[in-house]
Design a protein around this motif. Structure first.
Motif, PDB file in Angstrom:
ATOM      1  N   ASN A  20      81.816  14.064  17.986  1.00 18.32           N
ATOM      2  CA  ASN A  20      80.477  14.240  17.444  1.00 18.32           C
ATOM      3  C   ASN A  20      79.412  13.496  18.244  1.00 18.32           C
ATOM      4  O   ASN A  20      78.346  14.010  18.498  1.00 18.32           O
ATOM      5  CB  ASN A  20      80.451  13.749  15.993  1.00 18.32           C
ATOM      6  CG  ASN A  20      79.486  14.541  15.144  1.00 18.32           C
ATOM      7  OD1 ASN A  20      79.167  15.663  15.490  1.00 18.32           O
ATOM      8  ND2 ASN A  20      79.036  13.959  14.058  1.00 18.32           N
ATOM      9  N   SER A 151      75.718  11.321  -2.826  1.00 18.15           N
ATOM     10  CA  SER A 151      75.001  11.589  -1.576  1.00 18.15           C
ATOM     11  C   SER A 151      74.626  10.293  -0.881  1.00 18.15           C
ATOM     12  O   SER A 151      74.697  10.188   0.353  1.00 18.15           O
ATOM     13  CB  SER A 151      73.743  12.417  -1.864  1.00 18.15           C
ATOM     14  OG  SER A 151      74.070  13.664  -2.427  1.00 18.15           O
ATOM     15  N   VAL A 154      77.707   8.897   0.941  1.00 23.71           N
ATOM     16  CA  VAL A 154      78.062   9.677   2.132  1.00 23.71           C
ATOM     17  C   VAL A 154      77.074   9.422   3.270  1.00 23.71           C
ATOM     18  O   VAL A 154      77.465   9.224   4.424  1.00 23.71           O
ATOM     19  CB  VAL A 154      78.105  11.178   1.789  1.00 23.71           C
ATOM     20  CG1 VAL A 154      78.289  12.012   3.054  1.00 23.71           C
ATOM     21  CG2 VAL A 154      79.234  11.463   0.809  1.00 23.71           C
ATOM     22  N   ILE A 155      75.802   9.404   2.938  1.00 20.18           N
ATOM     23  CA  ILE A 155      74.774   9.278   3.970  1.00 20.18           C
ATOM     24  C   ILE A 155      74.508   7.819   4.325  1.00 20.18           C
ATOM     25  O   ILE A 155      74.465   7.438   5.494  1.00 20.18           O
ATOM     26  CB  ILE A 155      73.467   9.932   3.492  1.00 20.18           C
ATOM     27  CG1 ILE A 155      73.699  11.403   3.195  1.00 20.18           C
ATOM     28  CG2 ILE A 155      72.357   9.772   4.534  1.00 20.18           C
ATOM     29  CD1 ILE A 155      72.564  12.053   2.452  1.00 20.18           C
ATOM     30  N   ARG A 158      77.174   5.589   6.415  1.00 23.14           N
ATOM     31  CA  ARG A 158      77.192   5.930   7.839  1.00 23.14           C
ATOM     32  C   ARG A 158      76.001   5.317   8.559  1.00 23.14           C
ATOM     33  O   ARG A 158      76.130   4.728   9.646  1.00 23.14           O
ATOM     34  CB  ARG A 158      77.222   7.455   7.996  1.00 23.14           C
ATOM     35  CG  ARG A 158      77.212   7.918   9.446  1.00 23.14           C
ATOM     36  CD  ARG A 158      75.840   8.371   9.864  1.00 23.14           C
ATOM     37  NE  ARG A 158      75.765   8.691  11.274  1.00 23.14           N
ATOM     38  CZ  ARG A 158      74.651   9.034  11.895  1.00 23.14           C
ATOM     39  NH1 ARG A 158      73.513   9.087  11.221  1.00 23.14           N
ATOM     40  NH2 ARG A 158      74.644   9.302  13.176  1.00 23.14           N
ATOM     41  N   ALA A 222      76.648  21.166  13.776  1.00 24.50           N
ATOM     42  CA  ALA A 222      77.392  20.663  12.622  1.00 24.50           C
ATOM     43  C   ALA A 222      76.590  19.601  11.883  1.00 24.50           C
ATOM     44  O   ALA A 222      76.549  19.582  10.650  1.00 24.50           O
ATOM     45  CB  ALA A 222      78.734  20.093  13.078  1.00 24.50           C
ATOM     46  N   ALA A 223      75.948  18.713  12.627  1.00 25.67           N
ATOM     47  CA  ALA A 223      75.122  17.683  11.997  1.00 25.67           C
ATOM     48  C   ALA A 223      73.953  18.303  11.248  1.00 25.67           C
ATOM     49  O   ALA A 223      73.610  17.888  10.138  1.00 25.67           O
ATOM     50  CB  ALA A 223      74.616  16.707  13.059  1.00 25.67           C
ATOM     51  N   LEU A 225      73.753  21.422   9.940  1.00 29.39           N
ATOM     52  CA  LEU A 225      74.220  22.144   8.762  1.00 29.39           C
ATOM     53  C   LEU A 225      74.578  21.201   7.623  1.00 29.39           C
ATOM     54  O   LEU A 225      74.358  21.499   6.445  1.00 29.39           O
ATOM     55  CB  LEU A 225      75.433  23.008   9.128  1.00 29.39           C
ATOM     56  CG  LEU A 225      75.151  24.218  10.027  1.00 29.39           C
ATOM     57  CD1 LEU A 225      76.441  24.946  10.348  1.00 29.39           C
ATOM     58  CD2 LEU A 225      74.152  25.159   9.359  1.00 29.39           C
ATOM     59  N   THR A 226      75.134  20.045   7.949  1.00 36.17           N
ATOM     60  CA  THR A 226      75.453  19.055   6.927  1.00 36.17           C
ATOM     61  C   THR A 226      74.197  18.597   6.202  1.00 36.17           C
ATOM     62  O   THR A 226      74.172  18.481   4.970  1.00 36.17           O
ATOM     63  CB  THR A 226      76.162  17.843   7.556  1.00 36.17           C
ATOM     64  OG1 THR A 226      77.363  18.284   8.205  1.00 36.17           O
ATOM     65  CG2 THR A 226      76.518  16.809   6.496  1.00 36.17           C
ATOM     66  N   LEU A 227      73.154  18.334   6.959  1.00 37.17           N
ATOM     67  CA  LEU A 227      71.882  17.932   6.356  1.00 37.17           C
ATOM     68  C   LEU A 227      71.328  19.029   5.455  1.00 37.17           C
ATOM     69  O   LEU A 227      70.851  18.760   4.348  1.00 37.17           O
ATOM     70  CB  LEU A 227      70.869  17.594   7.451  1.00 37.17           C
ATOM     71  CG  LEU A 227      71.058  16.281   8.197  1.00 37.17           C
ATOM     72  CD1 LEU A 227      70.027  16.160   9.309  1.00 37.17           C
ATOM     73  CD2 LEU A 227      70.946  15.100   7.261  1.00 37.17           C
ATOM     74  N   ILE A 229      72.885  21.408   3.783  1.00 39.67           N
ATOM     75  CA  ILE A 229      73.665  21.561   2.556  1.00 39.67           C
ATOM     76  C   ILE A 229      73.313  20.472   1.548  1.00 39.67           C
ATOM     77  O   ILE A 229      73.088  20.744   0.356  1.00 39.67           O
ATOM     78  CB  ILE A 229      75.173  21.531   2.879  1.00 39.67           C
ATOM     79  CG1 ILE A 229      75.557  22.779   3.677  1.00 39.67           C
ATOM     80  CG2 ILE A 229      75.995  21.447   1.597  1.00 39.67           C
ATOM     81  CD1 ILE A 229      76.990  22.766   4.178  1.00 39.67           C
ATOM     82  N   ILE A 230      73.242  19.230   1.998  1.00 44.13           N
ATOM     83  CA  ILE A 230      72.923  18.122   1.095  1.00 44.13           C
ATOM     84  C   ILE A 230      71.515  18.268   0.540  1.00 44.13           C
ATOM     85  O   ILE A 230      71.266  18.044  -0.655  1.00 44.13           O
ATOM     86  CB  ILE A 230      73.097  16.780   1.828  1.00 44.13           C
ATOM     87  CG1 ILE A 230      74.559  16.572   2.209  1.00 44.13           C
ATOM     88  CG2 ILE A 230      72.610  15.618   0.965  1.00 44.13           C
ATOM     89  CD1 ILE A 230      74.824  15.341   3.034  1.00 44.13           C
TER      90      ILE A 230
END
Length: 388
Positions: A20, A151, A154-155, A158, A222-223, A225-227, A229-230
């Motif tokens: 990543n 959320s 998860v966020i 990191r 990918a990064a 799309l993750t944002l 969705i959340i």
């Protein structure tokens, strides 16, 4: 001209986060053994470490603090004492208000207001500016709390691992304040609560971190799309009462600008040259790229102007809905299952023996209750149900 193999040094960068992100780390390099016969000297691989990994403790502490505050709020709410009916009666005074009054499984509006919810009239008329901060530690219900805290873990963890507790803590609190400001400009009658503004600030910070540190990401899609969705999940929750999408938007914009300020990384060329030997050094590279510096300066200016202008407008009692008649639907969509009127209800009451007559001032509905010597909290709870 032939190159001297004995002085050849190669810098190798490994990644601890899979494919990543490029993340320089330090590992042990085995010592070189003397060559038994003449020949080229083996290449020395020099591992480097520049980005420090922090141990996350602040974000978990924020999660615990929010859960404790919700427990205290439900204890103060005391539904069995202040309402005729409650959800999950077996929980005692921790039981929830009726679904029609609060579909998120939580306390009443009056309790949230008592605990420090954002109430513009009190901020402007009673100078209770502290509500701009206290409201981000309150939640409208269990669903609201779970969505935000999951959320946040998860966020936030990191980000804290990558940038430390000071930067992430400031990002969280300032974004929450920015979300409260925008909420106060649009939510003039209803109250507002939730850490969603601060959470969306972290999301905004992640987006700007992706932009300003673009070159170190290998899988940008990918990064992104993750944002998305959340953000979509939290925006869906935002159409319910007691949850404020204006706080989401204000927090996201604040965090987006703060990310360019707090979450900036030095360019890889600058990191490499500080480990290179003098004979292999090239022309010195600046720590940050030009576009990073431009974004940093522009973000600081926009953030200061935005927060200052928003605070001045709020304290002067400006109603942003006068310039946008449909914007209130961004915060709550009314249905037959719930009402978007979350402000404390007001009723006319008349007690005759064991009979309590209540009439809601906002919708004109009336009802009769058989209660002997009802308390003011019970009357307020019944009034809230009658007006919703």
């Amino acid at each position: 001209m032939a190159r001297d193999p004995s002085s050849s040094i190669e810098i190798r960068v490994l990644s601890k986060r899979g494919s990543n992100v490029i993340h320089p780390v330090e590992v042990d390099t085995p010592p070189l053994l003397p060559s038994p016969s003449p020949g080229p000297v083996p290449v020395v691989y020099r591992e480097i470490k520049h980005f420090k990994k922090w141990v996350p403790w602040l974000i978990p502490s924020f999660v615990v603090a929010n859960i404790i505050m919700f427990g205290i709020t439900m204890y103060v709410n005391n539904c069995p004492k202040n309402s005729i009916s409650c959800i999950a009666d077996f929980l005692g005074r921790f039981s929830f208000q009726p679904f029609k009054e609060n579909p998120l499984l939580g306390p009443s509006s009056s309790t949230l207001q008592k605990m420090g919810a954002l109430d513009v009239s009190r901020v402007v008329d009673r100078h209770q500016g502290w509500r701009l901060i206290t409201c981000i530690w309150l939640h409208g219900g269990v669903f609201h709390l779970l969505a935000n805290m999951l959320s946040l873990l998860v966020i936030g963890i990191r980000l804290e691992q990558e940038f430390g507790f000071v930067k992430v803590g400031l990002l969280y609190v300032i974004s929450g304040f920015g979300g409260s400001l925008l909420s106060g400009l649009f939510i003039q009658e209803n109250i507002s609560v939730g850490a969603s503004g601060a959470l969306f600030g972290l999301l905004g910070g992640m987006l700007s971190e992706l932009i300003t540190n673009w070159s170190i990401y290998a899988n940008k899609l990918a990064a992104f799309l993750t944002l998305v969705i959340i953000i979509a999940i939290n925006l869906a929750v935002g159409i319910l009462p007691h949850v404020d999408n204006f706080a989401h938007i204000g927090g996201f914009l604040s965090g987006f600008l703060l990310g360019f300020v707090f979450l900036i990384r030095p360019q890889f060329g600058w990191v490499s040259q500080i480990y290179a030997s003098p004979e292999h050094s090239t022309s010195p590279k600046p720590k940050f790229k030009t576009y990073q510096c431009i974004l940093w300066v522009a973000s600081v200016i926009l953030l200061i102007i935005g927060l200052t202008l928003g605070l001045v407008m709020l304290l002067r009692g400006v109603d942003a809905n006068d310039r946008c008649s449909w914007c209130h639907y961004l915060s709550c969509v009314p249905t037959s299952k719930w009402s978007c009127k979350t402000e404390p209800a007001y009723c006319l009451s008349n007690q005759i023996g064991n009979q309590l007559n209540l009439t809601c001032s906002s919708n004109g509905k009336s009802s009769i209750y058989l209660l002997a010597d009802p308390t003011s909290s019970q009357i307020q709870g019944l009034c809230s149900q009658l007006c919703n």
